[in-house]
Design a protein around this motif. Structure first.
Motif, short mmCIF file in Angstrom:
data_model
loop_
_atom_site.label_atom_id
_atom_site.label_comp_id
_atom_site.label_asym_id
_atom_site.label_seq_id
_atom_site.Cartn_x
_atom_site.Cartn_y
_atom_site.Cartn_z
N GLU A 21 -3.89 70.25 76.49
CA GLU A 21 -2.66 69.50 76.72
C GLU A 21 -2.38 69.27 78.21
OE1 GLU A 21 -2.71 72.22 74.54
OE2 GLU A 21 -2.96 70.82 72.88
N ASP A 22 -3.10 69.97 79.06
CA ASP A 22 -2.92 69.78 80.51
C ASP A 22 -3.25 68.33 80.88
OD1 ASP A 22 -1.95 71.91 81.96
OD2 ASP A 22 -3.87 72.97 81.91
N PRO A 23 -2.44 67.72 81.72
CA PRO A 23 -2.71 66.34 82.12
C PRO A 23 -4.08 66.16 82.78
CG PRO A 23 -0.55 67.04 82.94
CD PRO A 23 -1.20 68.23 82.30
N VAL A 24 -4.55 67.21 83.39
CA VAL A 24 -5.86 67.13 84.05
C VAL A 24 -6.95 66.89 83.01
CG1 VAL A 24 -7.54 68.47 85.40
CG2 VAL A 24 -5.10 68.66 85.91
N LEU A 25 -6.82 67.45 81.81
CA LEU A 25 -7.81 67.28 80.74
C LEU A 25 -7.39 66.25 79.70
CD1 LEU A 25 -8.92 70.95 80.01
CD2 LEU A 25 -10.14 69.21 81.29
N ALA A 26 -6.11 66.14 79.41
CA ALA A 26 -5.63 65.27 78.34
C ALA A 26 -5.98 63.81 78.61
CB ALA A 26 -4.13 65.43 78.16
N GLN A 27 -5.77 63.36 79.83
CA GLN A 27 -6.07 61.96 80.15
C GLN A 27 -7.57 61.65 80.02
OE1 GLN A 27 -4.24 61.63 83.97
NE2 GLN A 27 -2.25 61.00 83.13
N PRO A 28 -8.48 62.43 80.58
CA PRO A 28 -9.90 62.14 80.41
C PRO A 28 -10.36 62.25 78.95
CG PRO A 28 -9.60 63.66 82.24
CD PRO A 28 -8.28 63.49 81.57
N ILE A 29 -9.83 63.23 78.21
CA ILE A 29 -10.18 63.37 76.80
C ILE A 29 -9.75 62.12 76.04
CG2 ILE A 29 -9.62 64.61 74.66
CD1 ILE A 29 -9.65 67.21 76.32
N HIS A 30 -8.55 61.65 76.29
CA HIS A 30 -8.05 60.44 75.64
C HIS A 30 -8.92 59.23 76.02
CE1 HIS A 30 -5.27 57.69 73.79
NE2 HIS A 30 -5.19 57.00 74.92
N ALA A 31 -9.28 59.14 77.29
CA ALA A 31 -10.11 58.01 77.75
C ALA A 31 -11.48 58.04 77.09
CB ALA A 31 -10.25 58.05 79.27
N VAL A 32 -12.07 59.22 76.97
CA VAL A 32 -13.38 59.34 76.33
C VAL A 32 -13.28 59.00 74.85
CG1 VAL A 32 -15.17 61.01 75.65
CG2 VAL A 32 -14.34 60.97 78.00
N ASN A 33 -12.23 59.49 74.18
CA ASN A 33 -12.04 59.16 72.76
C ASN A 33 -11.88 57.66 72.54
OD1 ASN A 33 -12.30 61.79 71.89
ND2 ASN A 33 -10.10 62.20 71.90
N GLU A 34 -11.14 57.00 73.40
CA GLU A 34 -10.97 55.54 73.31
C GLU A 34 -12.29 54.82 73.54
OE1 GLU A 34 -8.37 53.53 72.38
OE2 GLU A 34 -7.58 55.48 71.74
N LEU A 35 -13.06 55.29 74.51
CA LEU A 35 -14.37 54.70 74.79
C LEU A 35 -15.30 54.84 73.59
CD1 LEU A 35 -16.27 53.40 76.91
CD2 LEU A 35 -16.93 55.72 77.55
N ILE A 36 -15.30 56.02 72.98
CA ILE A 36 -16.14 56.24 71.79
C ILE A 36 -15.67 55.37 70.64
CG2 ILE A 36 -16.72 57.95 70.01
CD1 ILE A 36 -16.83 60.05 72.25
N LYS A 37 -14.36 55.24 70.48
CA LYS A 37 -13.81 54.41 69.41
C LYS A 37 -14.24 52.95 69.59
CE LYS A 37 -9.38 54.62 67.48
NZ LYS A 37 -7.93 54.61 67.66
N ILE A 38 -14.15 52.44 70.80
CA ILE A 38 -14.54 51.06 71.09
C ILE A 38 -16.04 50.88 70.95
CG2 ILE A 38 -14.68 49.32 72.92
CD1 ILE A 38 -11.95 50.47 73.95
N ALA A 39 -16.81 51.83 71.47
CA ALA A 39 -18.27 51.72 71.45
C ALA A 39 -18.84 51.89 70.04
CB ALA A 39 -18.88 52.75 72.39
N SER A 40 -18.11 52.53 69.15
CA SER A 40 -18.65 52.76 67.81
C SER A 40 -18.34 51.63 66.83
CB SER A 40 -18.11 54.08 67.25
OG SER A 40 -16.72 54.02 67.06
N LYS A 41 -17.57 50.63 67.24
CA LYS A 41 -17.22 49.52 66.34
C LYS A 41 -18.46 48.75 65.88
CE LYS A 41 -12.44 48.70 67.63
NZ LYS A 41 -11.50 47.80 68.25
#
Length: 173
Positions: A21-41
């Motif tokens: 939940e730390d902003p230091v990790l939460a933002q990169p985790i969210h960005a990676v999840n979004e990238l995987i979601k887009i790349a897996s379409k």
């Protein structure tokens, strides 16, 4: 500290405890999840396209034959439209799979290799069509044998004059 004094037994605790939940990790985790979601379409699209042909593998050849051909099937009891429809469906699926020209697709983070799946599906379609055609051949051959046997039995019952008459009438026709 352990490097300086090897026998010192200090508790190891992180200098700064991190959680997801730390902003230091939460933002990169969210960005990676979004990238995987887009790349897996695109890979999911390709897999869905192949999933349409999964019925070729899911159903056994014997179950397909049982559905098309009754137990003691004879030529007169075959459902020509159903058999022809199944052969057309499988042949169409085979041709469609063959037309998929992509053997390997690079989709950003993912690489989808379809060559093996194409070969398996095409070979399975050919196998099913061959088994259906073989079953039709067996049924037709059995029907021809029965007709020949029946003809020979009736021919034996005819007198020589009747036999000659029918023989001449078939030759002249």
């Amino acid at each position: 500290e352990r490097d300086l004094i090897p026998l010192l037994n200090l508790e190891s605790a992180p200098s700064y405890p991190l959680t997801r939940e730390d902003p230091v990790l939460a933002q990169p985790i969210h960005a990676v999840n979004e990238l995987i979601k887009i790349a897996s379409k695109k890979p999911i699209e390709i897999l869905e396209h192949f999933k349409y042909f999964s019925y070729l593998i899911e159903k056994s050849t014997s179950s397909i034959l049982k559905k098309l051909f009754p137990e003691k099937a004879t030529i007169t009891y075959l459902d020509k439209e159903e058999i022809e429809g199944k052969l057309t469906e499988i042949y169409g699926a085979k041709k469609t799979i063959e037309k998929i020209s992509i053997d390997e697709v690079n989709c950003g983070l993912f690489q989808v290799r379809t060559k093996g799946a194409k070969e398996i599906l095409i070979n399975r379609a050919i196998e099913i069509m061959n088994e259906i055609l073989k079953k039709i051949l067996d049924i037709c051959s059995e029907g021809i044998k029965n007709i020949k046997k029946s003809y020979e039995e009736r021919q034996k019952k005819l007198t020589p004059e009747e036999n000659e008459y029918f023989k001449n009438s078939f030759l002249s026709a």
